[in-house]
Design an enzyme around this catalytic site. Structure first.
Site, mmCIF file in Angstrom:
data_model
loop_
_atom_site.group_PDB
_atom_site.id
_atom_site.type_symbol
_atom_site.label_atom_id
_atom_site.label_comp_id
_atom_site.label_asym_id
_atom_site.label_seq_id
_atom_site.Cartn_x
_atom_site.Cartn_y
_atom_site.Cartn_z
ATOM 1 N N LYS A 1 3.732 -5.257 -7.499
ATOM 2 C CA LYS A 1 2.857 -6.180 -6.904
ATOM 3 C C LYS A 1 1.687 -5.994 -7.860
ATOM 4 O O LYS A 1 1.161 -4.944 -8.103
ATOM 5 C CB LYS A 1 2.463 -5.716 -5.299
ATOM 6 C CG LYS A 1 1.313 -6.561 -4.604
ATOM 7 C CD LYS A 1 1.276 -6.089 -3.220
ATOM 8 C CE LYS A 1 0.327 -6.714 -2.321
ATOM 9 N NZ LYS A 1 -0.016 -6.317 -1.054
ATOM 10 N N SER B 1 0.457 -9.919 2.644
ATOM 11 C CA SER B 1 -0.110 -10.266 1.192
ATOM 12 C C SER B 1 0.898 -10.074 0.308
ATOM 13 O O SER B 1 0.752 -10.561 -1.015
ATOM 14 C CB SER B 1 -1.381 -9.395 0.802
ATOM 15 O OG SER B 1 -0.944 -8.086 0.618
ATOM 16 N N SER C 1 1.166 -5.908 5.245
ATOM 17 C CA SER C 1 1.500 -6.638 4.248
ATOM 18 C C SER C 1 2.885 -6.626 3.508
ATOM 19 O O SER C 1 3.102 -7.391 2.551
ATOM 20 C CB SER C 1 0.482 -6.332 3.110
ATOM 21 O OG SER C 1 -0.588 -7.120 3.381
#
Lengths: 457, 61
Positions: free
Chosen positions: A78, A152, A176
């Site tokens: 990420k 997210s 997330s």
């Protein structure tokens, strides 16, 4: 080449010399080339670097220096987590920081032999649940591009579903990792707080942030989790599903109050199937659960505002409007109310501990809805309209407040064809035990690997 | 500072900073803050008024 249906399968085929790390990496890069323009899963693709690492892995394995199940496996990171020499954009138009070093969690993956294939898209600065406020194009759901894959860590989930990599690193401050995992039909683990280093990870909330793995199966997630902690993987890192009956508690009030019809039906089906298989399931109340959102808000907002204050002073116009407003709001919370929320946090932690007494895990849905339409501010749930952000965080954020380990696993698909997720919550410090419980449940009633259509061709 | 006073000052500041859109969010936050404060006794705030009978000796120990 057909991408293997799981990381475990890929590892077995690499160890058995049926496929090579170079072939596998090339196949993943082809999937990225074919689909990334449409889905916006990756921000940075490290094709040359990944192929060089794959060649090195191939040579080492040929020379008998096999390092374990992650050796030669393409993994994504990420883009909130530092990878040496690569910009950490955080999905933002705010100028990126150029990482000088790997975050410790990335360094551990490399030590275990993983190949870093690229950095995935996210909700800007991880401050949202839909991955559509990002400077790199909204991340789109692989099964319905008009919908969000959740966030997210949305790009990380899409990368797994699409066979662009075999494992992803995500972060989870209020859900997330678990939210996009549930929305996309994969597995996502938030370990016990503090187990995995958050150093060199851009914070959203320093006391709520967790780093964890996302993958196709519980076994895959367990191997990644072991590598993230220890920098190596061995056979004992695959969870051993207990043979005996499990004892589970369903936190009924609050957590089952607002669910879309398919989540309610699939969760009920899962519970019934487990009971038929001989597992003991009881309802339990978690004291003060209805206060979760108020406590969460008064922790996450000021902690995020603290980190972003210097950036907002210079680059306010570069933030997405919604993200900027949430950050600005945090600056107004009084210290007294932050302290109040931190006190409530200790009470909630004990309440979850009590709910776990005498059982292996809590079981509840991971996400109350399917991935929502991109750009939607609210969604219909059981006859009423609910704000998207609130309804998506509702079932996950308590366990960031309390630090208990929690995992999302697939729970089937709704009538709309979109995945729904089941969540299991374990004892603090018991992440490995939680993985074993999750493996048992996955194997008995969900069906294991390849939750979105099996192997990816 | 009570929540109503806090909201008035925060909204005024947001307006002065050219962020009038923030006012709606601050109103939502104010409701959440009030709810959190109202839960002081529920969360066992050490100085919150207790529903238990007061110590008639006035000795906190």
């Amino acid at each position: 080449m057909v991408i293997p249906a799981s990381l475990v399968e890929a590892a077995q085929r690499i160890e058995g010399r049926e496929i090579s790390p170079v072939e596998l990496t090339n196949a993943c890069l082809e999937r990225i080339a074919a689909r990334n323009d449409a889905l916006h899963a990756f921000i940075t693709v490290l094709a040359d670097q990944a192929l060089a690492e794959a060649k090195r892995a191939e040579k080492e394995i040929a020379n008998g220096k096999y390092r374990g199940a992650l050796h030669g496996i393409p993994v994504s990171i990420k883009d909130l987590i530092d990878v040496a020499g690569v910009p950490t954009t955080c999905g933002s138009a705010v100028p990126a920081r150029r990482a000088l070093y790997d975050a410790p969690v990335v360094a551990n993956l490399r030590r275990a032999g993983a190949i870093i294939i690229g950095k995935t898209n996210l909700h800007e600065f991880a401050f949202g649940t839909t991955s559509d406020e990002t400077a790199f194009g909204p991340v789109r759901h692989p099964l319905d591009p008009a919908r969000s894959p959740g966030g997210s860590s949305g790009g990380a989930a899409v990368a797994i579903v699409e066979g662009m990599c075999l494992g992803s690193l995500g972060t989870d401050t209020g859900g997330s990792i678990r939210i996009p995992s549930a929305a996309c039909g994969i597995t996502g683990l938030k370990p016990t707080v503090g187990e995995i280093s958050c150093d060199e990870v851009v914070p959203l909330s320093t006391t709520l942030d967790h780093v964890g793995p996302m993958a196709r199966t519980v076994d895959d997630a367990a191997l990644l989790y072991a590598a993230m902690r220890e920098g190596k993987v061995d056979a004992s890192d695959r969870p051993v599903a207990p043979d005996c009956a499990l004892w589970l508690s369903v936190p009924a009030p609050y957590f089952l109050d607002k669910l879309d019809a398919d989540v309610r039906r699939l969760f009920g089906d899962a519970r019934a199937a487990l009971e038929r298989a001989g597992h003991g399931i009881q309802d339990v109340a978690i004291a003060h659960a209805e206060r979760t959102a108020d406590v969460y808000l008064h922790i996450v907002l000021p902690e995020a505002a603290w980190y972003h204050a210097p950036l907002l002073a210079v680059h306010a116009q570069r933030y997405s409007p919604g993200v900027r407003l949430r950050l600005e709001m945090g600056g107004y919370i009084l210290a007294e109310d932050y302290a109040r929320a931190m006190h409530a946090r200790t009470v909630l932690r004990r309440a979850v501990d009590r709910a776990l007494e005498g059982v292996d895990a809590l079981m509840l849905p991971a996400l109350a809805i399917a991935g929502p339409p991109i750009g939607a501010a609210s969604v219909g749930v059981e006859g009423g309209m609910e704000p998207v952000r609130g309804i998506m965080l509702r079932l996950t954020q308590l366990f960031n407040i309390t630090g208990h380990p929690a995992i999302a696993i697939p729970c089937g698909r709704g009538r709309d064809g979109l995945p729904r997720g089941l969540q299991l919550v374990g004892h603090r410090g018991g992440t490995e035990r939680l993985l074993a419980v999750a493996a048992a449940i996955e194997r008995q009633m969900i069906g294991g690997a390849g939750s979105v259509g099996g192997g990816v061709g | 500072m009570d929540v109503a006073n806090w909201l008035a000052r925060a909204s005024e500041d947001a307006e002065a900073r050219g962020l009038p859109q923030l006012k709606t969010l601050l109103e939502t936050l104010a409701r959440s803050t009030q709810a959190l404060r109202d839960a002081d006794a529920e969360f066992g705030h050490p100085a919150a008024p207790s529903s238990e009978p007061a110590d008639t000796n006035g000795d906190s120990r």
